[in-house]
Design a protein around this motif. Sequence first.
Motif, PDB file in Angstrom:
ATOM      1  N   ASP A 161     -83.370 -37.258 -21.414  1.00  0.00           N
ATOM      2  CA  ASP A 161     -83.598 -38.067 -20.059  1.00  0.00           C
ATOM      3  C   ASP A 161     -83.607 -39.735 -20.267  1.00  0.00           C
ATOM      4  O   ASP A 161     -82.889 -40.629 -19.689  1.00  0.00           O
ATOM      5  N   LEU A 162     -84.507 -39.904 -21.432  1.00  0.00           N
ATOM      6  CA  LEU A 162     -84.484 -41.259 -21.837  1.00  0.00           C
ATOM      7  C   LEU A 162     -83.248 -41.848 -22.472  1.00  0.00           C
ATOM      8  O   LEU A 162     -82.662 -43.013 -22.159  1.00  0.00           O
ATOM      9  N   ALA A 163     -82.265 -41.037 -23.009  1.00  0.00           N
ATOM     10  CA  ALA A 163     -81.058 -41.333 -23.519  1.00  0.00           C
ATOM     11  C   ALA A 163     -80.066 -41.763 -22.293  1.00  0.00           C
ATOM     12  O   ALA A 163     -79.185 -42.579 -22.269  1.00  0.00           O
ATOM     13  N   LEU A 164     -80.079 -40.632 -21.414  1.00  0.00           N
ATOM     14  CA  LEU A 164     -79.366 -41.116 -20.133  1.00  0.00           C
ATOM     15  C   LEU A 164     -79.983 -42.494 -19.445  1.00  0.00           C
ATOM     16  O   LEU A 164     -78.896 -43.319 -19.033  1.00  0.00           O
ATOM     17  N   ALA A 165     -81.205 -42.800 -19.327  1.00  0.00           N
ATOM     18  CA  ALA A 165     -81.314 -44.257 -18.925  1.00  0.00           C
ATOM     19  C   ALA A 165     -80.841 -45.255 -19.745  1.00  0.00           C
ATOM     20  O   ALA A 165     -80.537 -46.239 -19.120  1.00  0.00           O
ATOM     21  N   VAL A 166     -80.623 -44.896 -21.127  1.00  0.00           N
ATOM     22  CA  VAL A 166     -80.340 -45.974 -22.074  1.00  0.00           C
ATOM     23  C   VAL A 166     -78.747 -46.054 -21.455  1.00  0.00           C
ATOM     24  O   VAL A 166     -78.007 -47.444 -21.468  1.00  0.00           O
ATOM     25  N   GLY A 184     -76.799 -49.345 -19.751  1.00  0.00           N
ATOM     26  CA  GLY A 184     -75.623 -50.059 -20.770  1.00  0.00           C
ATOM     27  C   GLY A 184     -74.265 -50.405 -19.892  1.00  0.00           C
ATOM     28  O   GLY A 184     -73.447 -50.901 -20.468  1.00  0.00           O
ATOM     29  N   GLY A 185     -74.130 -49.771 -18.671  1.00  0.00           N
ATOM     30  CA  GLY A 185     -72.948 -50.120 -17.971  1.00  0.00           C
ATOM     31  C   GLY A 185     -71.815 -49.251 -18.552  1.00  0.00           C
ATOM     32  O   GLY A 185     -71.999 -48.282 -19.237  1.00  0.00           O
ATOM     33  N   SER A 186     -70.725 -49.907 -18.334  1.00  0.00           N
ATOM     34  CA  SER A 186     -69.316 -49.123 -18.749  1.00  0.00           C
ATOM     35  C   SER A 186     -69.313 -48.703 -20.356  1.00  0.00           C
ATOM     36  O   SER A 186     -68.531 -47.922 -20.618  1.00  0.00           O
ATOM     37  N   THR A 187     -70.155 -49.363 -21.139  1.00  0.00           N
ATOM     38  CA  THR A 187     -70.118 -49.115 -22.481  1.00  0.00           C
ATOM     39  C   THR A 187     -71.527 -48.246 -22.945  1.00  0.00           C
ATOM     40  O   THR A 187     -71.877 -48.311 -24.126  1.00  0.00           O
ATOM     41  N   SER A 229     -72.150 -44.719 -11.822  1.00  0.00           N
ATOM     42  CA  SER A 229     -72.597 -44.481 -13.088  1.00  0.00           C
ATOM     43  C   SER A 229     -71.525 -44.734 -14.311  1.00  0.00           C
ATOM     44  O   SER A 229     -71.174 -43.838 -14.912  1.00  0.00           O
ATOM     45  N   PRO A 230     -71.133 -45.917 -14.506  1.00  0.00           N
ATOM     46  CA  PRO A 230     -69.980 -46.277 -15.475  1.00  0.00           C
ATOM     47  C   PRO A 230     -70.270 -45.809 -16.671  1.00  0.00           C
ATOM     48  O   PRO A 230     -69.502 -45.227 -17.484  1.00  0.00           O
ATOM     49  N   GLY A 231     -71.613 -45.736 -17.562  1.00  0.00           N
ATOM     50  CA  GLY A 231     -71.867 -45.049 -18.649  1.00  0.00           C
ATOM     51  C   GLY A 231     -72.038 -43.650 -18.787  1.00  0.00           C
ATOM     52  O   GLY A 231     -71.309 -43.124 -19.659  1.00  0.00           O
ATOM     53  N   ARG A 232     -72.043 -42.942 -17.567  1.00  0.00           N
ATOM     54  CA  ARG A 232     -71.990 -41.611 -17.541  1.00  0.00           C
ATOM     55  C   ARG A 232     -70.419 -41.087 -17.449  1.00  0.00           C
ATOM     56  O   ARG A 232     -70.117 -40.077 -18.089  1.00  0.00           O
ATOM     57  N   VAL A 236     -60.994 -47.789 -14.904  1.00  0.00           N
ATOM     58  CA  VAL A 236     -61.250 -48.479 -16.247  1.00  0.00           C
ATOM     59  C   VAL A 236     -60.910 -50.057 -15.987  1.00  0.00           C
ATOM     60  O   VAL A 236     -61.936 -50.963 -16.190  1.00  0.00           O
ATOM     61  N   LEU A 237     -59.917 -50.473 -15.304  1.00  0.00           N
ATOM     62  CA  LEU A 237     -59.536 -51.665 -15.191  1.00  0.00           C
ATOM     63  C   LEU A 237     -60.464 -52.259 -14.111  1.00  0.00           C
ATOM     64  O   LEU A 237     -61.202 -53.323 -14.420  1.00  0.00           O
ATOM     65  N   GLU A 238     -60.917 -51.580 -12.993  1.00  0.00           N
ATOM     66  CA  GLU A 238     -61.882 -51.895 -11.905  1.00  0.00           C
ATOM     67  C   GLU A 238     -63.250 -52.266 -12.744  1.00  0.00           C
ATOM     68  O   GLU A 238     -63.875 -53.158 -12.455  1.00  0.00           O
TER      69      GLU A 238
END
Length: 195
Positions: A13-18, A22-25, A99-102, A161-163
């Motif tokens: 869960d903490l990793a998911l929060a990170v 972190g946005g798209s990266t 959720s771009p990171g997910r 990805v472009l968006e």
Amino acid sequence: MPRAGLDRATVVDLALAVVDDGGSTGFSDLTLAAVAARAGVAVPSLYKHVAGLPALRREVALVCIEEYDAALRSVRADHSGADLVPAMARAIRDVARRSPGRYQAVQGAAWVHDPDAHAVREASVRVVDRIADAVAALGIPDDRRIDAVRAVRAAVHGFVVLELDGGFGMPDDVDTSFDFLVTGLVGGLERLSVR
């Protein structure tokens, strides 16, 4: 002794929060140090709960793929026939924007060669199978189905990805452009239909 309240599920869960922060990266930038900082522990303390960063990435990716699959399942429950591909395309875009990171975690291909990523590969296959079912609903012949699935995934992913990266800077409405892409994609696939 493990910190009170810290277990494998909490570390994930903490990793998911990170990843979320972190946005798209977010997924590619995931580190044990960032998770440990959130947990208020030293990095070695995490090894009591996860077997290192590769194992944590697998756990995070599995959660993200299962969430993605749930979004596609929901679309399948509410749409059918020619409406299914456009509805899935919109759902994929919604997941990525929310959720771009997910979303990034879902797109990884490293799992193919990871002998410990069996569950991640199985979940990924389920996602691709859902897209294949949507393509099949358009009447695409079996011998062209893989090509059609790849076309759908590539077109939608490329747009997303472009968006996310701010690649659409012109003032024209991006939603209109997305609808144009999906309409053209579905129209092209329907021309291959065996109906």
